[in-house]
Scaffold this motif. Structure first.
Motif, short mmCIF file in Angstrom:
data_model
loop_
_atom_site.label_atom_id
_atom_site.label_comp_id
_atom_site.label_asym_id
_atom_site.label_seq_id
_atom_site.Cartn_x
_atom_site.Cartn_y
_atom_site.Cartn_z
N LEU A 1 -3.02 -0.12 -10.43
CA LEU A 1 -2.32 -0.04 -11.71
C LEU A 1 -1.46 1.22 -11.78
CD1 LEU A 1 -5.02 -1.18 -14.28
CD2 LEU A 1 -3.07 -2.44 -13.42
N PHE A 2 -2.01 2.33 -11.24
CA PHE A 2 -1.31 3.61 -11.23
C PHE A 2 0.03 3.45 -10.51
CE2 PHE A 2 -0.58 7.83 -9.30
CZ PHE A 2 -0.59 8.59 -10.44
N PHE A 3 -0.02 2.82 -9.34
CA PHE A 3 1.19 2.60 -8.55
C PHE A 3 2.14 1.67 -9.29
CE2 PHE A 3 2.75 -0.74 -5.56
CZ PHE A 3 3.92 -0.09 -5.21
N LEU A 4 1.60 0.54 -9.79
CA LEU A 4 2.47 -0.45 -10.42
C LEU A 4 3.11 0.10 -11.69
CD1 LEU A 4 0.53 -3.78 -9.97
CD2 LEU A 4 2.73 -3.15 -9.00
N TYR A 5 2.37 0.97 -12.40
CA TYR A 5 2.94 1.52 -13.62
C TYR A 5 4.20 2.31 -13.33
CZ TYR A 5 3.59 4.44 -17.68
OH TYR A 5 4.16 5.08 -18.75
N PHE A 6 4.14 3.17 -12.32
CA PHE A 6 5.33 3.97 -12.03
C PHE A 6 6.44 3.11 -11.45
CE2 PHE A 6 2.17 7.28 -12.47
CZ PHE A 6 2.85 8.12 -13.33
N LEU A 7 6.05 2.10 -10.65
CA LEU A 7 7.05 1.19 -10.11
C LEU A 7 7.78 0.48 -11.25
CD1 LEU A 7 8.28 -0.21 -7.67
CD2 LEU A 7 6.52 -1.94 -7.86
N VAL A 8 6.98 0.01 -12.22
CA VAL A 8 7.58 -0.77 -13.30
C VAL A 8 8.48 0.13 -14.16
CG1 VAL A 8 6.08 -0.74 -15.32
CG2 VAL A 8 6.83 -2.88 -14.44
N LEU A 9 8.10 1.41 -14.28
CA LEU A 9 8.97 2.34 -15.02
C LEU A 9 10.31 2.47 -14.33
CD1 LEU A 9 7.03 5.45 -16.31
CD2 LEU A 9 7.89 3.49 -17.55
N PRO B 1 0.85 -1.19 0.00
CA PRO B 1 0.00 0.00 0.00
C PRO B 1 0.88 1.24 0.00
CG PRO B 1 0.13 -0.93 2.20
CD PRO B 1 1.02 -1.77 1.32
N VAL B 2 0.63 2.15 -0.92
CA VAL B 2 1.40 3.40 -0.94
C VAL B 2 0.38 4.52 -0.88
CG1 VAL B 2 3.13 4.72 -2.15
CG2 VAL B 2 3.08 2.28 -2.39
N SER B 3 0.20 5.07 0.32
CA SER B 3 -0.95 5.97 0.50
C SER B 3 -0.76 7.26 -0.29
CB SER B 3 -1.16 6.26 1.98
OG SER B 3 0.05 6.68 2.54
N TRP B 4 0.47 7.77 -0.38
CA TRP B 4 0.62 9.05 -1.09
C TRP B 4 0.34 8.89 -2.58
CZ3 TRP B 4 4.34 9.69 -4.85
CH2 TRP B 4 5.41 8.78 -4.86
N MET B 5 0.68 7.71 -3.15
CA MET B 5 0.34 7.47 -4.54
C MET B 5 -1.17 7.44 -4.72
SD MET B 5 2.92 7.05 -6.68
CE MET B 5 3.02 5.77 -7.88
N ASP B 6 -1.84 6.79 -3.75
CA ASP B 6 -3.30 6.73 -3.83
C ASP B 6 -3.91 8.12 -3.76
OD1 ASP B 6 -2.96 4.08 -3.98
OD2 ASP B 6 -3.74 3.60 -1.98
N LYS B 7 -3.33 8.96 -2.88
CA LYS B 7 -3.86 10.33 -2.75
C LYS B 7 -3.65 11.09 -4.06
CE LYS B 7 -3.50 11.09 2.20
NZ LYS B 7 -2.27 10.82 2.96
N LEU B 8 -2.44 10.90 -4.62
CA LEU B 8 -2.14 11.56 -5.89
C LEU B 8 -3.13 11.11 -6.95
CD1 LEU B 8 -0.03 13.37 -7.29
CD2 LEU B 8 1.20 11.29 -7.91
#
Lengths: 327, 560
Positions: free
Chosen positions: B337-345, B317-324
């Motif tokens: 998906l939003f979180f994983l996309y940036f992680l994968v980048l 869980p990454v709360s700041w990404m969720d807030k963004l």
């Protein structure tokens, strides 16, 4: 106990004969081109599908009176002949289109092309069956072939098993005559040994290679028909595992060697059957209870581990000749 | 489809500055894409196949930014715009493109890993996906309720008997003894190229002892971990119940590194016995080992849940990404998906950096040397086995980390996700793009993933809706093997060096050409020989002028 051992031996040898027939196709092509013909497993499945179609088309309708329709043995021979012809021609076609243009390329190039051909054939077979409206086939072996001939220690030997052995023996005899005792065979061996020099001696190496592919494909088709009779559930993708194991058998016996492929196939078949029933030994010997954990699916693992061990300790196989590394 | 023929043709060189065309291309394709997605006006509705074609055209701007000669600032801006703004925005409008972009990155990293093994070191690995499976299962087991079930099946805790640890310990010691013995044999007979007779038998026995020892070590470690875990949870029942949805999701970060390590170790373990083999034998053995991993995943039901697979795998869980994501008006189901996309980048940036740095290092040069000519490399003092194992382990670690991401994204893994088909799929990406070239491999991964996951399903959908009664066996989505096969064969016949051949390869071969200036015309061919060579005998490593016509024939794909 005795019946279990007999079962391992009988089923293992029958399976081994099948592996040997498929392995011959690999080993002959490898012997002449040093190429693993990955598409051979699909050629062999083509044979199995031809068996299915022949039995389906030529078998009498289920409500027909007994004795009507074609004699099952004639149907069987038709299936064999058609499968050998079609698969032989298919293999020539593959060679012509996908391997011959790459004859002088680095070794990995035709290998990758072979993998590609294998994948293309898998889906073409699937497409063929898909158009017909089915995909998973259950080969309907004529009932007459399922009759018992003899029972050895509780193991039934059926007519189809006898047919398997007889056809394989005839085929091996014929192949031996062709390769070792005929002019064509000598030409094939010459090309396998040294293509350039064979060319200087007036041998058309392209023709000999095509002929080898023809023989290999015909053997694959024959193996496919026999395989479909023994293991009736087939589909377009069911060639990969038996194909890889048959190649392992060829390596085990010494790649490029025809007796080696037969020996390797028989050994692999028996070993695999032994691994497959290992867990039943736990029932016979209570002290070996830990064997119960070995599921029969692990027999595939055993075949590949056997391949690795053989390649590490005796890379030339059981009957293969040692080759020295050239710079 | 136009993208396929269009984008790869661009070559760097003395081309004019193309800053303006690059900007125009990016703006036009992104406008087209947003039009296709219905973001600009609601009145236009594109069929899904066209939209996905526009998506690929739009991704083509990345390739152009890489290939074209243009202002670096503009290139950076285009890259940042496409990766950081446009794709997330497209994802917000249509989640499936987010998913596709993540898959593209996953497969790009896999292809980069395989590129090290096949493209750089010249070892054809047909079971590469096994390492992907290792990574996926490492996180899959711990990131879901599976771990709880494994522990529960071991309870109530029974203390270990003496035999449980003594036997593996003895085997381990045997292995150590075998290793020492092997060392002493080698010391006693230095420089013996081919051991003979008694010495050879002794070597075989000592190697056998080492194998037994390795099995002993593995059993010992597994037994001890098993005992420790079950004795702990035997007395701490509440903490076991807390595992119902897996361990604390924050461990995800740790498991990324654990997966890298595990995959690298399995790369070494698989590599050790098989790397003595040459080209085609290696191919068939790795094919077999890939199947073996799948058979294990299917049958070790206690750990992998067998063919049913593992479900509900969590992510960190990454709360700041969720807030963004909330403030950017992403729908909640896309937060992951939003979180994983940036992680994968981020991960793929790391992977590319590692790839580039390794390629230029001593190890990278050793890989190339082995690929070009194994014997010569050995004679120059390149340690063969060590270098090959490095290639195997590096490739495996890339696959391992992407396995974790894959498990987290799909939330479900089963042995079917790690079949032979997948291995060949990754190989197809490497071959299509161009072995040994990073940009080429990424291009291959993007194009193949796009066809596989976007075009074929899109076509199926169109066909199903226009001919409802059609036989479902004719569904194009089921024919990706045909696609892979056609790509492999056609590439081998007509362009074995791939769409974007490796520039470094060409430069390197050019350097060697001073003995024969006429060779320079054979560059493309030399690159192909290099990229695909196994170093086996018979490969035209040292090309004599007399061989040129034949080689030239091959370059042009002339089939007589």
């Amino acid at each position: 106990m005795e019946s279990l051992l007999a079962a391992i031996l009988i089923n293992g040898l029958l399976l081994g004969i099948l592996y040997a027939i498929i392995a011959l196709g690999y080993t002959m092509v490898y012997g002449i081109l040093q190429l693993i013909n990955f598409a051979h497993s699909e050629v062999f499945v083509t044979g199995a599908i031809i068996a299915y179609e022949t039995f389906r088309i030529l078998s009498p309708a289920p409500d027909a009176p007994p004795g009507s329709g074609l004699n099952p043995y004639i149907v069987f021979v038709i299936a064999l002949v058609v499968a050998m012809l079609v698969c032989g021609l298919l293999n020539i076609l593959i060679e012509r289109l996908a391997y011959r243009p790459l004859r002088n390329a680095p070794k990995l190039v035709p290998l990758i092309s072979a993998i590609g051909v294998s994948f293309i054939l898998q889906d073409l077979l699937r497409l063929f069956e898909g158009v017909q409206g089915r995909f998973d086939l259950a080969v309907n072996v004529p009932a007459a072939f399922n009759a018992n001939v003899v029972t050895i220690l509780d193991n039934n030997i059926q007519i189809k098993d006898v047919l398997l052995v007889v056809v394989a023996a005839v085929m091996l005899f014929g192949l031996n005559r062709l390769v070792n005792h005929s002019k064509t065979g000598r030409a094939i061996r010459a090309v396998a040994q040294d293509r350039v020099t064979a060319g200087l001696m007036g041998i058309d190496s392209n023709r000999m290679i095509a002929l080898t592919f023809m023989i290999g494909g015909a053997l694959g088709g024959l193996g496919g028909v026999l395989f479909a009779m023994k293991f009736p559930n087939i589909n377009a993708y069911s060639g990969t595992i038996p194909g890889t194991k048959a190649f392992s058998a060829a390596v085990l016996g010494g790649i490029g060697s025809i007796p080696g492929a037969v020996l390797g196939g028989l050994v692999l078949g028996v070993v695999e059957n032994f691994l497959g029933v290992l867990s039943s030994f736990a029932l016979i010997f209570p002290k070996l209870a830990f064997l119960a954990a070995i599921k029969s699916e692990y027999k595939d693992v055993g075949a590949f581990i056997a391949l690795i061990v053989i390649l590490i300790f005796k890379p030339s196989g059981l009957l293969g000749r040692n080759t020295t590394e050239k710079v | 489809m136009t993208a396929l023929s269009r984008t790869p043709g661009m070559r760097p060189g003395s081309a004019p500055d193309r800053t303006v065309p690059l900007i125009i291309y990016t703006v036009v394709t992104s406008l087209l894409l947003f039009l296709a997605l219905g973001d600009l006006t609601d009145s236009v509705k594109f069929p899904s196949v066209i939209t996905s074609g526009v998506f690929l055209l739009f991704l083509g701007s990345l390739l152009l930014a890489y290939q074209w000669k243009a202002s670096n600032v503009v290139k950076l801006l285009v890259g940042a715009f496409v990766l950081l703004i446009a794709i997330p925005d497209v994802g917000r409008l249509n989640g499936s493109y987010f998913d596709l972009a993540i898959q593209m990155c996953i497969f790009a990293a896999l292809a980069l890993g395989l590129n090290i093994v096949v493209g750089q070191a010249g070892l054809l690995d047909l079971g590469y996906v096994a390492f992907f499976a290792v990574g996926a299962y490492v996180w899959g087991i711990f990131g879901s309720g599976q771990f709880q079930q494994i522990v529960q099946s071991n309870l109530p805790y029974t203390p270990m008997g003496v035999g449980d640890w003594l036997i593996p310990l003895i085997l381990t010691l045997l292995g150590v003894a075998g290793y020492l013995w092997l060392k002493s044999i080698d010391r006693a007979h230095p420089g013996a190229m081919k051991p003979q007779g008694a010495q050879r038998a002794a070597r075989s026995v000592s190697i056998l002892l080492i194998v037994i020892g390795v099995a002993g070590v593995l059993t010992l470690v597994a037994t001890l971990i098993n005992a420790a875990v079950s004795s702990y949870y035997g007395s701490h029942a509440p903490s076991l119940t807390a595992l119902a949805t897996g361990i604390n999701p924050n461990f995800f970060w740790l498991f990324i590194f654990i997966a890298v390590a595990t995959a690298a170790i399995s790369g070494v373990l698989i590599g050790l016995p098989v790397l003595k083999l040459k080209g085609d034998y290696l191919a068939i053995v790795t094919l077999g080992l890939g199947e073996v991993i799948r058979v294990f995943a299917n049958n070790l039901t206690k750990y992998t849940n067998g063919p049913q697979g593992i479900t509900t795998i969590t992510t960190a869980p990454v709360s700041w990404m969720d807030k963004l994501a909330t403030s950017l008006k992403f729908p909640p189901e896309q937060f992951k998906l939003f979180f994983l996309y940036f992680l994968v980048l981020v991960i793929i940036a790391v992977v590319i950096t590692v790839n580039v740095r390794l390629g230029r290092s001593n190890i990278g040069r050793a890989w190339v040397a082995i690929r070009e000519d194994e014997l010569a490399a050995q004679a120059m003092g390149v340690p063969l086995v060590k270098t090959k194992i490095m290639a195997f382990a590096t490739g495996a670690s890339f696959a391992g980390v992407m396995g974790v991401i894959f498990a987290a994204k799909q939330q479900f893994i089963s042995p079917e996700s790690f079949s032979y088909l997948q291995s060949i799929g990754v190989l197809t990406m490497v071959i299509l793009g161009g072995m040994g070239n990073i940009a080429g491999v990424i291009l291959g991964a993007i194009v193949v993933t796009w066809i596989n996951l976007s075009v074929l399903p899109g076509l199926s959908e169109t066909i199903q809706s226009s001919f409802p009664g059609l036989n479902s066996n004719l569904d194009p989505a089921k024919y990706n093997r045909l696609l892979f096969g056609v790509i492999l064969v056609l590439m081998m016949l007509f362009r074995p060096e791939g769409l974007l051949p490796s520039a470094r390869q060409q430069a390197m071969l050019h350097e060697n050409d001073d003995t024969d200036p006429a060779e320079s015309s054979l560059n493309a061919d030399g690159a192909l020989g290099g990229a695909l060579g196994t170093g086996a005998a018979g490969m035209p490593d040292v090309e004599s002028p007399g061989m040129s016509p034949r080689l030239e024939n091959r370059t042009t794909g002339d089939k007589k």
